[in-house]
Design an enzyme around this catalytic site. Structure first.
Site, short mmCIF file in Angstrom:
data_model
loop_
_atom_site.label_atom_id
_atom_site.label_comp_id
_atom_site.label_asym_id
_atom_site.label_seq_id
_atom_site.Cartn_x
_atom_site.Cartn_y
_atom_site.Cartn_z
N TRP A 102 46.15 -0.48 33.23
CA TRP A 102 45.26 0.65 33.49
C TRP A 102 44.15 0.27 34.46
O TRP A 102 43.77 1.07 35.33
CB TRP A 102 44.70 1.22 32.19
CG TRP A 102 45.78 1.73 31.29
CD1 TRP A 102 46.07 1.29 30.03
CD2 TRP A 102 46.74 2.76 31.58
NE1 TRP A 102 47.15 1.99 29.53
CE2 TRP A 102 47.58 2.89 30.45
CE3 TRP A 102 46.97 3.59 32.68
CZ2 TRP A 102 48.63 3.81 30.39
CZ3 TRP A 102 48.03 4.51 32.62
CH2 TRP A 102 48.83 4.61 31.49
N ASP A 142 36.55 2.51 31.25
CA ASP A 142 37.61 3.33 30.66
C ASP A 142 37.66 2.97 29.18
O ASP A 142 37.96 1.83 28.82
CB ASP A 142 38.94 2.97 31.36
CG ASP A 142 40.15 3.69 30.78
OD1 ASP A 142 40.01 4.36 29.75
OD2 ASP A 142 41.24 3.55 31.36
N LYS A 168 44.38 9.32 22.46
CA LYS A 168 44.50 8.10 21.68
C LYS A 168 43.73 8.24 20.37
O LYS A 168 44.22 7.91 19.32
CB LYS A 168 43.96 6.90 22.47
CG LYS A 168 44.47 6.78 23.89
CD LYS A 168 45.84 6.15 23.99
CE LYS A 168 46.57 6.46 25.28
NZ LYS A 168 46.03 5.85 26.48
C1 LIG Z 1 46.53 5.84 27.96
C2 LIG Z 1 45.53 5.22 28.84
C3 LIG Z 1 45.30 5.68 30.15
C4 LIG Z 1 46.11 6.81 30.76
O1 LIG Z 1 45.71 7.98 30.20
P1 LIG Z 1 46.27 9.39 30.73
O2 LIG Z 1 45.38 10.34 30.00
O3 LIG Z 1 47.70 9.46 30.31
O4 LIG Z 1 46.11 9.42 32.20
C5 LIG Z 1 44.31 5.09 30.89
N1 LIG Z 1 43.57 4.09 30.38
C6 LIG Z 1 43.77 3.61 29.14
C7 LIG Z 1 42.91 2.50 28.64
C8 LIG Z 1 44.74 4.16 28.33
O5 LIG Z 1 44.94 3.69 27.08
#
Ligand SMILES: *Cc1c(COP(=O)(O)O)cnc(C)c1O
Length: 360
Positions: free
Chosen positions: A102, A172, A196
């Site tokens: 990511w 993030d 999540k």
């Molecule tokens: C799942 C995830 C993403 C991607 O998320 P989307 O909403 O599918 O774009 C980005 N960063 C992290 C840390 C993730 O766990």
């Protein structure tokens, strides 16, 4: 009805109480005579849902008044581009730490718009650790410094934040959102996809310090411009109304269950049960260095691909689903977000014990 324990990295489990409440309110939300799915996003009743969600989030995360809360779409992945477009407009430089897929994707997106300095990476050991950072390698005039706080695929987390001085830290937090208290004031921006730990897919929450707004590049698409989204209270266009409503129910559930400190205690207890077992097992091993282990995502392996596959298959038959690891790590991964009860982790560990006995 029988429900499985779902160890998916995302979309993932939601609290059963939330699902029941949503079901009960499905046809007639609070006397409105309609479902939240059907109502106008400009209606009074929806206004109280989105404002209520924001107020609860501010309360739970202790978000100061000089931060905006935005409810957006496009997933965390869309922010990978929105971040450089909105902020990489001073020196045109940014620092990135590469701790997994990511962070790598976010970095690749930023490289389209400016000068990116990769401060450190843990790619050499399949991202099984958080690299030690040397401040002298940071770019002093960077527009921001970027990290992925909890690395969903690899199961690592920053236990200590980089000291970036006056350079805004952007994180993030998709896979650790609301899992424990977080000092928002340490960041210029935190954001995450909701699927999540916060809500179903379709919602991305961005929390941004106000003084960073209003600097977007001219070419920034309107929908990706945080200032425009903030000026319109996340209602520039139709927001993901139903997902925001479920988010509000999850936040209510968090508050009723003692908030983020209580959630942290629960999560520590759950993760400890699994890590303690992994540390003592002769068959299963965790793949992450102990000091950087995530509370949310726990990757583990046996020494044999065959045994891994057998384990995933038999676990599924026992109601423990989505334990297959990411293809870049192999083996297994148990994601144990807020909504995974202690009993679910206990059931997993008991199943692992039984499997280990039967197969050694
Ligand atoms: C799942 C995830 C993403 C991607 O998320 P989307 O909403 O599918 O774009 C980005 N960063 C992290 C840390 C993730 O766990």
């Amino acid at each position: 009805m029988s429900r499985v324990y779902n160890f998916s990295a995302g979309p993932s489990m939601l609290p059963e109480e939330v699902l029941k409440k949503a079901a009960a309110e499905m046809l007639d939300y609070e006397g409105s005579g309609q479902s939240v799915m059907e109502m106008s996003h400009r209606s009074k009743v929806f206004d109280s849902i989105i404002k209520g969600a924001e107020a609860l989030l501010r309360e739970l995360m202790n978000i100061p008044d000089n931060y905006k809360v935005l409810f957006l779409q496009g997933g965390a992945s869309t922010q990978f581009a929105a971040i450089p477009l909105n902020f990489m407009n001073g020196s045109g430089k940014a620092d990135y730490v590469i701790t997994g897929q990511w962070a790598k994707k976010a970095c690749a997106e930023a490289q389209k718009y400016g000068e990116v300095n990769i401060v450190a990476s843990s790619a050499d050991k399949t991202f099984s650790y958080i690299p030690k950072l040397d401040k002298s390698t940071f770019t002093p005039d960077a527009d921001y410094f970027y990290i992925c706080m909890n690395n969903t695929i690899y199961g690592t987390v920053y236990h200590e934040l980089p000291d970036t001085g006056n350079v805004p830290l952007i994180a993030d937090i998709s896979s650790c959102f609301l899992s424990e208290p977080l000092d928002v004031t340490k960041f210029g921006m935190v954001y995450g996809g909701a699927q999540k730990n916060v809500a179903p897919a379709g919602l991305t929450i961005c929390i941004i310090r106000e003084d960073l707004l209003g600097k977007a590049r001219d070419i920034t698409p309107t929908m990706l411009n945080y200032q425009i989204q903030a000026d319109n209270n996340s209602l520039y266009n139709t927001p993901p109304c139903y997902t925001i409503y479920i988010c509000k129910l999850v936040l209510e559930w968090l508050k009723e269950n003692g908030g983020l400190t209580a959630m942290q205690e629960r999560n520590v207890k759950k993760a400890k049960l699994l890590y303690d077992y992994l540390d003592n097992s002769k068959m299963f091993h965790g793949t992450v260095v102990p000091e950087d282990r995530s509370l949310m995502n726990v990757p583990f392996v046996t020494d044999s691909d065959e045994l891994n596959a057998k384990f995933v298959k038999e676990a599924e038959a026992a109601g423990l689903v989505n334990l297959k690891g990411h293809r870049t790590v192999g083996g297994m991964r148990a994601s144990i977000y807020n909504a995974m009860p202690y009993e679910g982790v206990k059931a997993l560990v008991e199943f692992m014990e039984k499997f280990e006995k039967e197969n050694s």
